[in-house]
Design an enzyme around this catalytic site. Structure first.
Site, PDB file in Angstrom:
ATOM      1  N   HIS A 108      -8.112   0.636   3.566  1.00 27.00           N
ATOM      2  CA  HIS A 108      -8.106  -0.769   3.464  1.00 27.00           C
ATOM      3  C   HIS A 108      -9.435  -1.262   3.329  1.00 27.00           C
ATOM      4  CE1 HIS A 108      -3.840  -0.888   3.982  1.00 27.00           C
ATOM      5  NE2 HIS A 108      -3.519  -0.508   4.983  1.00 27.00           N
ATOM      6  N   THR A 111       0.814  -1.229  -0.112  1.00 28.35           N
ATOM      7  CA  THR A 111      -0.138  -0.068  -0.015  1.00 28.35           C
ATOM      8  C   THR A 111       0.796   1.305   0.122  1.00 28.35           C
ATOM      9  OG1 THR A 111      -1.374  -1.392   1.579  1.00 28.35           O
ATOM     10  CG2 THR A 111      -2.111   0.960   1.108  1.00 28.35           C
ATOM     11  N   THR A 112       1.781   1.561   0.743  1.00 32.98           N
ATOM     12  CA  THR A 112       2.810   2.685   0.918  1.00 32.98           C
ATOM     13  C   THR A 112       3.580   2.800  -0.255  1.00 32.98           C
ATOM     14  OG1 THR A 112       2.698   2.113   3.453  1.00 32.98           O
ATOM     15  CG2 THR A 112       4.464   3.660   2.452  1.00 32.98           C
TER      16      THR A 112
END
Length: 349
Positions: A161, A79-80
């Site tokens: 999320h 994700t990051t």
């Protein structure tokens, strides 16, 4: 749809039920950041801390704009990395701003507030009482996305999320762009275990074997894992959705950069792609203080004794096997086999 008379908001469409009391007590013992308990949402029983109950309708009624850019995933799926990639391309490779402002500010986390239990927040404020700046930061990250995001006038970049079924309907209605990234659960499990130990808002204190038990039973935030990914996979043909696998990103980062640039209607030349590839390489990325959540560590939201937020970034490596027992390997393989029977989604080798 039914509406609340007082605010004119759409009612949250799913039932929210408490986790079984006995299981809840076990969870509270092992996940010390939550103090009240856990809930399961809708027919797929998506798992969240207790605060989700009061926040659910506000999340659901959030008004996404056509210009919004969302990065969505199951946790620890890249994700990051994807956030920084997306932000850099959308902002014409503004390395100066990327270095000057932490990613948590440039690309805020939509639903982090539900993990900041009031008692945990109170403890963090007490520990940071010597610094008004640090206390302000604790207050800032505890603020719900649906409260601060409407005040942002420039283009908004939003991390979540949440699975597609729990996203605000306005995201798809207004055709906001979504980049969804998925990752092999063998690697997700290990990375998520360390994250739950790292973040005091989760505060996991038991063993890896016990953590796998919870994971296998979908008793961890944003689970069930397979429901989450399958919802993302089902939306992959929507023109405002780009579905990617972390494994493909890792194998061919320049190709991924080109794919994301095309999705965002941006054009990069070869030199720009080469420079961005080097900037995003895992070895550089894990030492990038703008993305590795140093600010969370500074206010003690992250446990200083645990592994870093950005870890190894490996795929299909022997790294995950270090934590796995033979029993867990066998159960994991069976778990994957059973769940892949219901979908044509396959993880890249």
């Amino acid at each position: 749809m039914a509406f609340n008379n007082n605010k004119g908001e759409v009612e949250f469409p799913y039932d929210i039920t408490d986790v079984d009391p006995e299981i809840n007590q076990e969870l509270l013992t092992d996940f010390t950041g939550e103090k009240t308990g856990f809930v399961q949402v809708g027919p797929k029983k998506y798992f969240f801390p207790s605060k989700f109950r009061s926040a659910s309708s506000h999340f659901y009624n959030f008004q996404s704009r056509p210009s919004d850019l969302w990065v969505a995933s199951f946790p620890r799926s890249g994700t990051t990395w994807t956030q920084e990639l997306v932000w850099m391309i959308a902002n014409d490779l503004d390395y100066g701003k990327a270095k000057a402002e932490p990613l948590t500010k440039r690309f805020p986390f939509f639903e982090f507030c539900v993990f900041m239990h009031d008692k945990t927040k109170e403890q963090l404020l007490l520990e940071n009482k010597h610094s008004e700046e640090k206390q302000h930061f604790v207050e800032l990250v505890s603020t719900p996305g649906y409260e601060f995001l409407p005040n942002i006038t420039e283009r908004r970049f939003i991390k979540t999320h949440l699975p597609f079924s729990l996203l605000p309907p306005s995201v798809m209605e207004n055709k906001s762009k979504i980049v969804y990234v998925a990752r092999n659960p063998k690697d997700v499990l290990v990375s998520y275990y360390y994250l739950n130990k790292l973040y005091r808002t989760q505060g996991y204190v038991n063993t890896f074997e016990k953590y796998w038990d919870y994971f296998e039973k979908s008793l961890n935030p944003w689970m069930p894992y397979w429901s989450h990914l399958k919802e993302g996979w089902e939306h992959r043909h929507n023109p405002n959705v780009l579905f990617m696998f972390y494994e493909d990103m890792n194998k061919d980062l320049p190709g991924t950069i080109k794919k994301v640039a095309s999705f965002l209607n941006k054009t990069l030349n070869n030199d720009e792609i080469t420079k961005l590839t080097a900037y995003l390489s895992i070895d550089n990325f894990k030492h990038n203080t703008s993305v590795n959540q140093i600010e969370m560590k500074d206010v003690r939201i992250c446990n200083p004794n645990e592994e870093a937020f950005v870890r190894k970034g490996k795929t299909n490596s022997l790294g995950w096997q270090k934590e796995y027992t033979p029993d867990i390997i066998q159960r994991m393989e069976k778990w994957i086999e059973v769940n892949l029977k219901e979908t044509d989604m396959r993880f890249p080798e």
